[in-house]
Structure formats: C-alpha cells, structure tokens
Scaffold this active site. Structure first.
Site, PDB file in Angstrom:
ATOM      1  N   GLY A 151       0.838  -1.216   0.000  1.00 30.35           N
ATOM      2  CA  GLY A 151       0.000   0.000   0.000  1.00 30.35           C
ATOM      3  C   GLY A 151       0.862   1.251   0.000  1.00 30.35           C
ATOM      4  O   GLY A 151       0.630   2.185  -0.779  1.00 30.35           O
ATOM      5  N   LYS A 152       1.861   1.264   0.843  1.00 32.68           N
ATOM      6  CA  LYS A 152       2.783   2.400   0.930  1.00 32.68           C
ATOM      7  C   LYS A 152       3.502   2.600  -0.415  1.00 32.68           C
ATOM      8  O   LYS A 152       3.615   3.729  -0.907  1.00 32.68           O
ATOM      9  CB  LYS A 152       3.801   2.130   2.042  1.00 32.68           C
ATOM     10  CG  LYS A 152       4.816   3.227   2.229  1.00 32.68           C
ATOM     11  CD  LYS A 152       5.798   2.844   3.340  1.00 32.68           C
ATOM     12  CE  LYS A 152       6.897   3.886   3.446  1.00 32.68           C
ATOM     13  NZ  LYS A 152       7.929   3.502   4.408  1.00 32.68           N
ATOM     14  N   TYR A 176      -2.310   6.713   6.427  1.00 27.84           N
ATOM     15  CA  TYR A 176      -2.083   7.901   5.594  1.00 27.84           C
ATOM     16  C   TYR A 176      -1.237   8.943   6.329  1.00 27.84           C
ATOM     17  O   TYR A 176      -0.464   9.662   5.688  1.00 27.84           O
ATOM     18  CB  TYR A 176      -3.427   8.494   5.154  1.00 27.84           C
ATOM     19  CG  TYR A 176      -4.139   7.615   4.150  1.00 27.84           C
ATOM     20  CD1 TYR A 176      -3.652   7.481   2.853  1.00 27.84           C
ATOM     21  CD2 TYR A 176      -5.285   6.898   4.492  1.00 27.84           C
ATOM     22  CE1 TYR A 176      -4.285   6.668   1.921  1.00 27.84           C
ATOM     23  CE2 TYR A 176      -5.933   6.087   3.575  1.00 27.84           C
ATOM     24  CZ  TYR A 176      -5.424   5.981   2.286  1.00 27.84           C
ATOM     25  OH  TYR A 176      -6.048   5.175   1.372  1.00 27.84           O
TER      26      TYR A 176
HETATM   27  C1  LIG Z   1      -5.127   0.514   3.697  1.00 25.60           C
HETATM   28  C2  LIG Z   1      -4.281  -0.478   2.898  1.00 25.60           C
HETATM   29  C3  LIG Z   1      -4.302  -0.079   1.435  1.00 25.60           C
HETATM   30  C4  LIG Z   1      -2.853  -0.438   3.432  1.00 25.60           C
HETATM   31  O1  LIG Z   1      -2.040  -1.243   2.606  1.00 25.60           O
HETATM   32  P1  LIG Z   1      -0.910  -2.206   3.235  1.00 25.60           P
HETATM   33  O2  LIG Z   1      -0.127  -2.766   2.111  1.00 25.60           O
HETATM   34  O3  LIG Z   1      -1.553  -3.159   4.170  1.00 25.60           O
HETATM   35  O4  LIG Z   1      -0.023  -1.170   4.088  1.00 25.60           O
HETATM   36  P2  LIG Z   1       1.576  -1.148   4.224  1.00 25.60           P
HETATM   37  O5  LIG Z   1       2.045  -2.510   4.565  1.00 25.60           O
HETATM   38  O6  LIG Z   1       2.159  -0.493   3.020  1.00 25.60           O
HETATM   39  O7  LIG Z   1       1.742  -0.190   5.489  1.00 25.60           O
HETATM   40  C5  LIG Z   1       2.583   0.959   5.484  1.00 25.60           C
HETATM   41  C6  LIG Z   1       2.690   1.442   6.918  1.00 25.60           C
HETATM   42  O8  LIG Z   1       1.390   1.822   7.415  1.00 25.60           O
HETATM   43  C7  LIG Z   1       1.092   1.041   8.593  1.00 25.60           C
HETATM   44  N1  LIG Z   1      -0.346   0.733   8.554  1.00 25.60           N
HETATM   45  C8  LIG Z   1      -1.000   0.061   7.589  1.00 25.60           C
HETATM   46  N2  LIG Z   1      -2.322  -0.012   7.896  1.00 25.60           N
HETATM   47  C9  LIG Z   1      -2.470   0.633   9.082  1.00 25.60           C
HETATM   48  C10 LIG Z   1      -3.593   0.899   9.931  1.00 25.60           C
HETATM   49  N3  LIG Z   1      -4.836   0.517   9.608  1.00 25.60           N
HETATM   50  N4  LIG Z   1      -3.359   1.579  11.081  1.00 25.60           N
HETATM   51  C11 LIG Z   1      -2.116   1.973  11.424  1.00 25.60           C
HETATM   52  N5  LIG Z   1      -1.024   1.768  10.650  1.00 25.60           N
HETATM   53  C12 LIG Z   1      -1.199   1.097   9.506  1.00 25.60           C
HETATM   54  C13 LIG Z   1       1.959  -0.180   8.511  1.00 25.60           C
HETATM   55  O9  LIG Z   1       2.186  -0.730   9.782  1.00 25.60           O
HETATM   56  C14 LIG Z   1       3.219   0.389   7.882  1.00 25.60           C
HETATM   57  O10 LIG Z   1       3.980   1.049   8.866  1.00 25.60           O
HETATM   58  P3  LIG Z   1       5.593   1.134   8.762  1.00 25.60           P
HETATM   59  O11 LIG Z   1       5.907   1.852   7.467  1.00 25.60           O
HETATM   60  O12 LIG Z   1       5.962   1.915   9.968  1.00 25.60           O
HETATM   61  O13 LIG Z   1       6.075  -0.284   8.769  1.00 25.60           O
HETATM   62  C15 LIG Z   1      -4.804  -1.935   3.062  1.00 25.60           C
HETATM   63  O14 LIG Z   1      -4.844  -2.247   4.422  1.00 25.60           O
HETATM   64  C16 LIG Z   1      -6.184  -2.166   2.455  1.00 25.60           C
HETATM   65  O15 LIG Z   1      -6.316  -2.453   1.271  1.00 25.60           O
HETATM   66  N6  LIG Z   1      -7.255  -2.087   3.278  1.00 25.60           N
HETATM   67  C17 LIG Z   1      -8.607  -2.378   2.843  1.00 25.60           C
HETATM   68  C18 LIG Z   1      -9.137  -1.324   1.861  1.00 25.60           C
HETATM   69  C19 LIG Z   1      -9.024   0.072   2.418  1.00 25.60           C
HETATM   70  O16 LIG Z   1      -9.503   0.394   3.502  1.00 25.60           O
HETATM   71  N7  LIG Z   1      -8.361   0.945   1.636  1.00 25.60           N
HETATM   72  C20 LIG Z   1      -8.171   2.333   2.006  1.00 25.60           C
HETATM   73  C21 LIG Z   1      -9.273   3.135   1.503  1.00 25.60           C
HETATM   74  S1  LIG Z   1      -9.204   4.796   2.160  1.00 25.60           S
END
Ligand SMILES: CC(C)(COP(=O)(O)OP(=O)(O)OC[C@H]1O[C@@H](n2cnc3c(N)ncnc32)[C@H](O)[C@@H]1OP(=O)(O)O)[C@@H](O)C(=O)NCCC(=O)NCCS
Length: 142
Positions: free
Chosen positions: A84-85, A114
């Site tokens: 995601g990042k 975010y």
């Molecule tokens: C939101 C989403 C896109 C994040 O993608 P991801 O690949 O899981 O996130 P990453 O692994 O890249 O995380 C990056 C950083 O954010 C942090 N993070 C990710 N989700 C988090 C959350 N819900 N709360 C707090 N921190 C979070 C990670 O721990 C990581 O921290 P670090 O850089 O210090 O290690 C994914 O969880 C998702 O698809 N969720 C369901 C759909 C959704 O809600 N999308 C967003 C719409 S607004």
C-alpha cells in the site's frame, strides 16, 4: 515476494480488479465502470505478484494545483508488507510537483496509514455523497 508496479491499464483484467476491491474490502464495483474510472485517472497504479493482481490505487488531478487519491486496495493476504505504501509513493512521484494539495477520505481506521505518508486530518472537510445513507453506514459522515 517480488511485487511489480504497473502504471497503465493494459492487460488489467477488470473482473479480477473488481474482486480485489471487493475482497480488500473497499467496495462492490462493476468491472466496466472500474475500467473507465482508472482509464480516466491522472495516475493509475497496479501491483502484481507474478501475473496476479494484488493491489491498486489511482489519483485524479487538475494538472496544476490539486489531486485526489481513490480506490487504494491491497488483497488481505498481501496487506502489511509495504505494498500500500509503495503504491501511494509511486502515485505521488507521478503527480505534478506544482501541486498544493492531495486529498482523500480514509476508510475509518486507516487514518494512521495515511498519516505515515504525510497526510493530515482535515478539520473542514466536506463531502456531498450520492448516497448519504451508505456513507453514514460506512462511518464517513454523522
Ligand atoms: C489501507 C491499505 C491499502 C494499506 O495497505 P498495506 O499494504 O496493508 O499497508 P503497508 O504494509 O504499506 O503499510 C505501510 C505502513 O502503514 C502502517 N499501517 C498500515 N495499515 C495501518 C492501519 N490501519 N493503522 C495503522 N497503521 C497502519 C503499517 O504498519 C506500515 O507502517 P511502517 O511503514 O511503519 O512499517 C490496506 O490495508 C487495504 O487495502 N485495506 C482495505 C481497503 C481500504 O480500507 N483501503 C483504504 C481506503 S481509504
């Protein structure tokens, strides 16, 4: 895990893309509408593990001042591994350097994700939803 990012809509299977959005979970989307929304965006980003679509995101933009991030999703089994990042940072890199803002509305609970990417909570954000009930149920508005 060797994740490849792609920035064009070629070879994207929109049925598969709709499944990724459903499973993430984010929303239920018609594949054809999803296709048009990504094709009409300023930046579209797709993450692949080999040939499997595992994540995506997009930004719309006026080319000068403002952009908005939408439809960021990663399949559950691929979450929490930096994809995601990587998608958000790759989108940032492809937006104009002249921008004064990139906005988005976070799914409730995703705000800290975010914040780590430089976003702040808006004190004066407003939204005019097509379906007020749906946005209320999802926790975006009171
Ligand atoms: C939101 C989403 C896109 C994040 O993608 P991801 O690949 O899981 O996130 P990453 O692994 O890249 O995380 C990056 C950083 O954010 C942090 N993070 C990710 N989700 C988090 C959350 N819900 N709360 C707090 N921190 C979070 C990670 O721990 C990581 O921290 P670090 O850089 O210090 O290690 C994914 O969880 C998702 O698809 N969720 C369901 C759909 C959704 O809600 N999308 C967003 C719409 S607004």
């Amino acid at each position: 895990m060797d994740i490849r990012l792609q920035f064009n809509t070629e070879s994207v299977n929109w049925q598969e893309a709709a499944e990724v959005i459903r499973l993430a979970p984010l929303a239920i989307r018609e594949p054809e509408q999803l296709h048009r929304s990504f094709a009409n965006s300023y930046v579209a980003c797709f993450a692949f593990d080999s040939n499997r679509l595992v994540g995506m995101g997009r930004a719309i933009c006026d080319g000068e001042f403002h952009a908005a991030l939408y439809d960021l999703v990663v399949l559950p089994e691929y979450q929490a591994s930096g994809i995601g990042k990587a998608i958000v940072e790759a989108i940032h890199d492809r937006l104009p350097k002249s921008l004064s803002t990139i906005i988005l509305y976070a799914n409730p609970g995703k705000e800290p994700f975010y914040e780590k990417l430089g976003y702040h909570r808006l004190l004066t954000g407003m939204i005019r939803p097509g379906d007020v009930k749906k946005y209320r149920e999802k926790g975006h508005i009171k």
